[in-house]
Design a protein around this motif. Structure first.
Motif, PDB file in Angstrom:
ATOM      1  N   GLY A   1     101.259  48.575   4.203  1.00 26.25           N
ATOM      2  CA  GLY A   1     101.408  49.314   5.482  1.00 26.25           C
ATOM      3  C   GLY A   1     103.113  49.264   5.821  1.00 26.25           C
ATOM      4  N   SER A   2     103.141  49.121   7.042  1.00 25.13           N
ATOM      5  CA  SER A   2     104.608  49.034   7.521  1.00 25.13           C
ATOM      6  C   SER A   2     105.232  47.400   7.648  1.00 25.13           C
ATOM      7  N   THR A   3     104.570  46.674   7.071  1.00 24.06           N
ATOM      8  CA  THR A   3     104.986  45.138   7.423  1.00 24.06           C
ATOM      9  C   THR A   3     106.190  44.711   6.610  1.00 24.06           C
ATOM     10  N   LYS A   4     106.764  45.525   5.375  1.00 25.77           N
ATOM     11  CA  LYS A   4     107.871  45.055   4.518  1.00 25.77           C
ATOM     12  C   LYS A   4     108.566  46.590   4.628  1.00 25.77           C
ATOM     13  N   PRO A   5     109.454  46.698   5.866  1.00 26.65           N
ATOM     14  CA  PRO A   5     110.332  48.127   5.683  1.00 26.65           C
ATOM     15  C   PRO A   5     111.638  47.491   4.674  1.00 26.65           C
ATOM     16  N   LEU A   6     112.111  48.573   4.101  1.00 25.54           N
ATOM     17  CA  LEU A   6     113.466  48.241   3.615  1.00 25.54           C
ATOM     18  C   LEU A   6     114.665  48.689   4.450  1.00 25.54           C
ATOM     19  N   ALA A   7     114.413  49.396   5.523  1.00 24.70           N
ATOM     20  CA  ALA A   7     115.298  49.932   6.544  1.00 24.70           C
ATOM     21  C   ALA A   7     114.824  49.975   7.696  1.00 24.70           C
ATOM     22  N   PRO A   8     115.611  49.959   8.906  1.00 28.84           N
ATOM     23  CA  PRO A   8     115.044  50.148  10.362  1.00 28.84           C
ATOM     24  C   PRO A   8     114.212  51.607  10.457  1.00 28.84           C
ATOM     25  N   ASN A   9     113.115  51.680  11.240  1.00 29.62           N
ATOM     26  CA  ASN A   9     112.509  52.725  11.213  1.00 29.62           C
ATOM     27  C   ASN A   9     112.965  53.704  12.464  1.00 29.62           C
ATOM     28  N   LYS A  10     114.044  53.400  12.994  1.00 27.85           N
ATOM     29  CA  LYS A  10     114.658  54.123  14.092  1.00 27.85           C
ATOM     30  C   LYS A  10     115.151  55.755  13.515  1.00 27.85           C
ATOM     31  N   THR A  11     115.290  55.949  12.316  1.00 29.15           N
ATOM     32  CA  THR A  11     115.894  57.184  11.787  1.00 29.15           C
ATOM     33  C   THR A  11     114.881  57.635  10.745  1.00 29.15           C
ATOM     34  N   GLU A  12     114.912  58.766  10.758  1.00 30.32           N
ATOM     35  CA  GLU A  12     114.180  59.574   9.413  1.00 30.32           C
ATOM     36  C   GLU A  12     114.410  59.066   8.203  1.00 30.32           C
ATOM     37  N   ALA A  13     115.798  58.962   8.048  1.00 34.59           N
ATOM     38  CA  ALA A  13     116.250  58.364   6.718  1.00 34.59           C
ATOM     39  C   ALA A  13     115.624  57.175   6.411  1.00 34.59           C
ATOM     40  N   GLY A  14     115.772  56.267   7.469  1.00 36.98           N
ATOM     41  CA  GLY A  14     115.165  54.923   7.193  1.00 36.98           C
ATOM     42  C   GLY A  14     113.555  54.746   6.900  1.00 36.98           C
ATOM     43  N   ARG A  15     113.025  55.763   7.633  1.00 39.67           N
ATOM     44  CA  ARG A  15     111.522  55.972   7.401  1.00 39.67           C
ATOM     45  C   ARG A  15     111.085  56.553   6.012  1.00 39.67           C
ATOM     46  N   GLN A  16     112.055  57.294   5.551  1.00 34.39           N
ATOM     47  CA  GLN A  16     111.635  57.737   4.435  1.00 34.39           C
ATOM     48  C   GLN A  16     111.993  56.763   3.338  1.00 34.39           C
ATOM     49  N   LEU A  17     113.042  55.880   3.545  1.00 35.42           N
ATOM     50  CA  LEU A  17     113.012  54.699   2.631  1.00 35.42           C
ATOM     51  C   LEU A  17     111.909  53.778   2.665  1.00 35.42           C
ATOM     52  N   ASN A  18     111.098  53.675   3.644  1.00 32.25           N
ATOM     53  CA  ASN A  18     110.191  52.824   3.860  1.00 32.25           C
ATOM     54  C   ASN A  18     108.915  53.332   3.359  1.00 32.25           C
ATOM     55  N   ARG A  19     108.831  54.614   3.119  1.00 36.40           N
ATOM     56  CA  ARG A  19     107.469  55.257   2.665  1.00 36.40           C
ATOM     57  C   ARG A  19     107.729  55.228   1.155  1.00 36.40           C
TER      58      ARG A  19
END
Length: 433
Positions: A406-424
């Motif tokens: 899920g969202s438990t191991k992000p690579l970047a902060p989820n505050k921006t679309e660029a960060g969210r894209q890295l995490n998906r």
């Protein structure tokens, strides 16, 4: 001429007729070149072949020849590289480009669809003039005269354009030169500048001869409609930082076709790749004994010229190594693999096929938007979808595991679309070898 990757030098050898030879860069540090070798009987003939230009992917060359069977004088032909590295049978570009008179000095722009050449047969101001045309709907458009100040009443030829479309270089017998043909450079105007005064300058090329006076009027237009992205960088060993000779493969993800395949410099690890706008590209860097590295470049058709640096540190195939699969795509909020994922999935199949005892864990990851429980379930389904695909292609299920985080191991902060894209993302980890 020089190949787009800078590793081949094409020369004209004035033998009994006049042929084109190729020399390869042997040492990029001392700049040593191999002995020139003929480009083969499909390009060279008993007649004259005075000029050549290669596409950015290295798969096609355009050249001029006065061999029999043409429309008259020098004609422009093209040849495709074959699977064995030789050049295929030459094809005449036809009467849209060629005339009963001479057409010479082809230059194919890095966008792969804009061709420049010189002609005595189309409507000219005098002698050779420089023309351009575009490849549209499987055919070449009617050639356009580049106009004044590039073309004059004297011979103007051998036009080449910088990859950023800002400067053109060419040879001209212009009265303002120092005798015979001189080399000139021109700053190419933008479309929005066409009606303003003194918008460009034409001068003898820097470092060759001194500048001439500025030209006050222009009639040419900005010529490149498909800008390009130049990607360059260095490939090294991630641990030792030493340069590696690796293979760099550029894929059109939508068509699942190889756009370019090059080898990094053996001494420096350097590479350069050209990507015309308007495509979704998958880039893979691979070398035996290392885990492949992938990147995704989705370049809209509206993108302008840009230069991107990508330095890659390849990781050895050892237990614990993690790699993000950047060209795995799913339908929105689903676990259905999109067709654009095919090339990346094949990279994974190739790795598992080459390293027989390799076992990996596929993991799915999401951003933090939505309900956490739903994200966890979606990430599990997506990781399983990749495993199911690999098993369907013949990889033993015992070599594969899957997990969803899920969202438990992000690579970047989820505050921006660029960060969210890295995490998906979809990752794999080596768990046994």
């Amino acid at each position: 001429a020089v190949s787009p990757n800078g590793k081949q030098l094409f020369i004209y050898k004035d033998s009994k007729s006049g042929d084109i030879y190729a020399s390869s860069l042997v040492d990029s540090v001392t700049y040593q070149w191999s002995k020139p070798v003929s480009m083969g009987d499909n390009i060279n003939s008993r007649f004259q072949e005075p000029s050549i230009s290669m596409t950015a992917d290295g798969k096609i060359v355009f050249f001029s020849s006065d061999r029999p069977g043409g429309l008259g004088g020098l004609d422009i032909y093209y040849s495709r590289k074959q699977s064995d590295g030789t050049w295929g049978v030459a094809t005449n570009l036809g009467n849209t480009i060629n005339t009963p008179y001479d057409e010479d000095a082809p230059f194919i722009h890095p966008d792969g669809e804009t061709l420049y050449f010189s002609s005595r047969g189309h409507a000219t101001m005098g002698g050779y003039d420089i023309f351009r045309c575009y490849f549209e709907k499987d055919q070449w458009t009617k050639p356009e005269n580049l106009g004044y100040p590039i073309n004059t009443v004297d011979d103007d030829s051998y036009f080449v354009l910088s990859a950023d479309n800002n400067h053109g270089y060419y040879a001209s017998a212009n009265d303002g030169g120092f005798g015979e043909k001189d080399i000139y450079v021109i700053s190419m105007p933008k479309r929005e500048s066409l009606n303003s005064a003194n918008v460009t300058e034409i001068k003898l090329a820097p470092r060759i001869i001194q500048a001439a006076a500025a030209v006050k009027e222009i009639t040419i237009v900005q010529q490149v409609r498909s800008p390009t992205t130049i990607l360059r960088g260095t490939v090294t060993d991630a641990l030792t930082k030493k340069p590696l000779e690796a293979k760099v493969v550029l894929i059109d993800n939508e068509q699942n076709e190889i756009v370019a395949e090059i080898t990094t410099d053996v001494e420096t690890g350097n590479y350069t790749v050209t990507m015309p706008s308007g495509k979704n590209y998958g880039l893979t860097v691979e070398k035996e004994g290392y885990v492949f590295h992938s990147e995704n470049y989705d370049i809209p058709a509206s993108s302008g010229y840009q230069e991107v640096t990508l330095n890659v540190g390849l990781k050895k195939i050892i237990v614990g190594t993690r790699t993000v699969l950047k060209n795995i795509f799913f339908d929105f909020n689903k676990a259905t693999l999109k067709k654009e994922s095919t090339a990346e999935l094949q990279n994974l199949i190739d790795l598992l096929t080459e390293v027989k005892n390799l076992k990996i864990e596929l993991s799915g990851h999401t951003d933090n938007k939505g309900v956490a429980a739903n994200n966890l379930k979606l990430s599990q389904k997506r990781a399983k979808a990749v495993v199911d695909y690999l098993v369907a292609k013949g990889i033993a299920a015992t070599r594969l595991q899957f997990k969803g985080f899920g969202s438990t191991k992000p690579l970047a902060p989820n505050k921006t679309e660029a960060g969210r894209q890295l995490n998906r993302r979809t990752e794999f980890k080596i768990i046994a070898k």
